[in-house]
Design a protein around this motif. Structure first.
Motif, mmCIF file in Angstrom:
data_model
loop_
_atom_site.group_PDB
_atom_site.id
_atom_site.type_symbol
_atom_site.label_atom_id
_atom_site.label_comp_id
_atom_site.label_asym_id
_atom_site.label_seq_id
_atom_site.Cartn_x
_atom_site.Cartn_y
_atom_site.Cartn_z
ATOM 1 N N ALA A 215 0.836 -1.197 0.000
ATOM 2 C CA ALA A 215 0.000 0.000 0.000
ATOM 3 C C ALA A 215 0.875 1.252 0.000
ATOM 4 O O ALA A 215 1.711 1.430 0.883
ATOM 5 C CB ALA A 215 -0.915 0.009 1.225
ATOM 6 N N PRO B 60 0.315 5.455 -0.302
ATOM 7 C CA PRO B 60 -0.706 6.509 -0.356
ATOM 8 C C PRO B 60 -0.762 7.188 -1.711
ATOM 9 O O PRO B 60 0.253 7.602 -2.262
ATOM 10 C CB PRO B 60 -0.243 7.490 0.734
ATOM 11 C CG PRO B 60 0.518 6.645 1.700
ATOM 12 C CD PRO B 60 1.230 5.619 0.852
ATOM 13 N N SER C 87 -1.373 2.989 -4.504
ATOM 14 C CA SER C 87 -1.901 1.619 -4.404
ATOM 15 C C SER C 87 -2.506 1.380 -3.027
ATOM 16 O O SER C 87 -2.198 0.394 -2.371
ATOM 17 C CB SER C 87 -0.794 0.601 -4.681
ATOM 18 O OG SER C 87 0.299 0.811 -3.791
ATOM 19 N N GLU C 88 -3.354 2.276 -2.612
ATOM 20 C CA GLU C 88 -3.945 2.189 -1.281
ATOM 21 C C GLU C 88 -4.983 1.072 -1.185
ATOM 22 O O GLU C 88 -5.637 0.725 -2.182
ATOM 23 C CB GLU C 88 -4.610 3.515 -0.922
ATOM 24 C CG GLU C 88 -3.651 4.681 -0.762
ATOM 25 C CD GLU C 88 -4.380 5.993 -0.546
ATOM 26 O OE1 GLU C 88 -4.205 6.582 0.532
ATOM 27 O OE2 GLU C 88 -5.111 6.414 -1.449
ATOM 28 N N ASP D 181 -8.628 -0.128 -0.178
ATOM 29 C CA ASP D 181 -9.933 0.536 -0.122
ATOM 30 C C ASP D 181 -10.586 0.190 1.213
ATOM 31 O O ASP D 181 -10.887 -0.977 1.469
ATOM 32 C CB ASP D 181 -10.813 0.057 -1.281
ATOM 33 C CG ASP D 181 -12.103 0.851 -1.415
ATOM 34 O OD1 ASP D 181 -12.646 1.287 -0.374
ATOM 35 O OD2 ASP D 181 -12.586 1.029 -2.542
ATOM 36 N N SER E 263 -1.689 -5.917 2.661
ATOM 37 C CA SER E 263 -1.088 -5.259 1.497
ATOM 38 C C SER E 263 0.089 -6.066 0.960
ATOM 39 O O SER E 263 0.300 -6.140 -0.262
ATOM 40 C CB SER E 263 -0.651 -3.835 1.854
ATOM 41 O OG SER E 263 0.475 -3.828 2.706
#
Length: 266
Positions: A87, A89, A92-93, A95, A170
Motif C-alpha cells: 500500500a 498513499p 496503491s492504497e 480501499d 497489502s
C-alpha cells in the motif's frame, strides 16, 4: 535460505526533481538479490519517491539505476512487471470499504487477466478458480495473515483491520503476483515496538526466501542494507552521497499528485 529469485537493485547518483525542488538526490547503493533494503528517513525526505523510482513508477531526473538488471528509466515497464507495491498513499492504497476477501479476489482476477497467458485464460473455470485460490492461500501464508482470526474472517472490512493486519494484507496482495522485488511503504508507521519487530521479522523471512524487499521506514533494523534519505550517511552495505532533499521538495509521502504531475509515470 532458498536460492534468491529476487532482483538486484543498484543506484548511482540517482536523483528526482519535482515541481517544488529535489525530492532526493545523490543516492548510491547496491543490493544483491534477496536483500532486505531499508529506505530510512523522516517523512517528507523523499523516501516514497525513491521507492517508486526504483520500482519503475516514477522517472528519475539524474543518475543511473537498475532493478533486476533492467536499466531505469528506459526499462521501467519491464521493472513494473517484476516489482510489486504494497500500500502506497495515492498510488496503491487499500480501499477501506472493501473486505479482505474482496481485495484478494480482485487482485487474483487482475493478476490472471493481465499477466496470464492466453492458454491459462482458456482453462476451465473450475481450474482457474482453484489456481487463484492456491495463489491467494500461498500469499496469505507468506504474509502471515490468517483470515480466520479476523473479526469477521474474510468479510472483515479493511477499515476494521489493525495497522499490522492491514500491512500484512497489502503484502499478501503484492505477493499474489510472485514479484522479484516487493516494495513496502511506511513499514513502521503507527506500530508499537512489538508490532514493529513482527513486521521486520516478516520482511526478513520474505527476503530469506529469496524475494528482494525494499521497505520505507523511519528507523531501519541493523541487519538491513540501509539507504538514508534527507541526510548524508554511510553503512557497511550502502552509501548515500550528495545532498538531502530541499526543504520545499515534495516527497510522495506528502504530495503524490504534485510529484507525478512533474515527473510523469515512466
Amino acid at each position: 535460505m532458498n536460492s534468491p529469485h529476487g532482483a538486484a537493485v543498484t543506484a548511482e547518483g540517482l536523483g528526482l526533481k519535482g515541481p517544488r525542488g529535489w525530492a532526493f538526490r545523490g543516492v548510491t547503493f547496491s543490493a544483491a538479490p534477496g536483500s532486505l533494503i531499508a529506505v530510512e528517513g523522516p517523512s517528507g525526505s523523499g523516501r516514497t519517491c525513491l521507492l517508486l523510482a526504483l520500482t519503475g513508477r516514477m522517472r528519475p531526473s539524474e543518475g543511473e539505476a537498475s532493478t533486476g538488471g533492467l536499466r531505469l528509466p528506459r526499462r521501467a515497464a519491464a521493472v513494473r512487471r517484476v516489482a510489486a507495491l504494497g500500500a502506497v498513499p495515492g498510488v496503491s492504497e487499500l480501499d477501506p470499504a472493501f473486505t479482505v476477501a474482496e481485495h484478494l479476489r480482485e487482485r487474483a482476477l487482475l493478476q490472471r487477466r493481465f499477466d496470464g497467458s492466453l492458454r491459462a485464460l482458456m482453462r476451465p473455470r473450475r481450474e482457474r478458480v482453484a489456481t487463484a485460490g492456491a495463489r491467494i492461500d500461498t500469499a496469505l501464508k507468506a504474509a502471515g495473515l490468517d483470515t480466520a482470526t479476523l473479526p469477521k474472517a474474510g468479510r472483515t472490512s479493511v477499515r476494521d483491520l489493525e495497522r499490522l493486519e492491514a500491512l500484512r494484507l497489502s503484502i499478501a496482495l503484492a505477493l499474489i503476483g510472485r514479484p522479484r522485488l516487493l516494495a513496502v511503504d511506511d513499514t513502521d508507521l503507527k506500530l508499537s515496538d512489538a508490532e514493529r519487530a513482527e513486521a521486520w521479522e516478516l520482511l526478513r523471512h520474505l527476503a530469506a526466501d529469496g524475494t528482494t524487499v525494499l521497505a520505507v521506514c523511519s528507523q531501519a533494523p541493523e541487519d538491513a542494507v540501509t539507504v538514508r534519505t534527507g541526510a548524508t550517511g554511510t553503512t557497511d552495505s550502502a552509501t548515500i552521497t550528495g545532498e538531502p532533499a530541499s526543504p520545499a521538495a515534495p516527497a510522495l509521502d506528502e504530495g503524490t499528485a504534485d510529484a507525478f504531475a512533474e515527473t510523469g509515470r515512466a
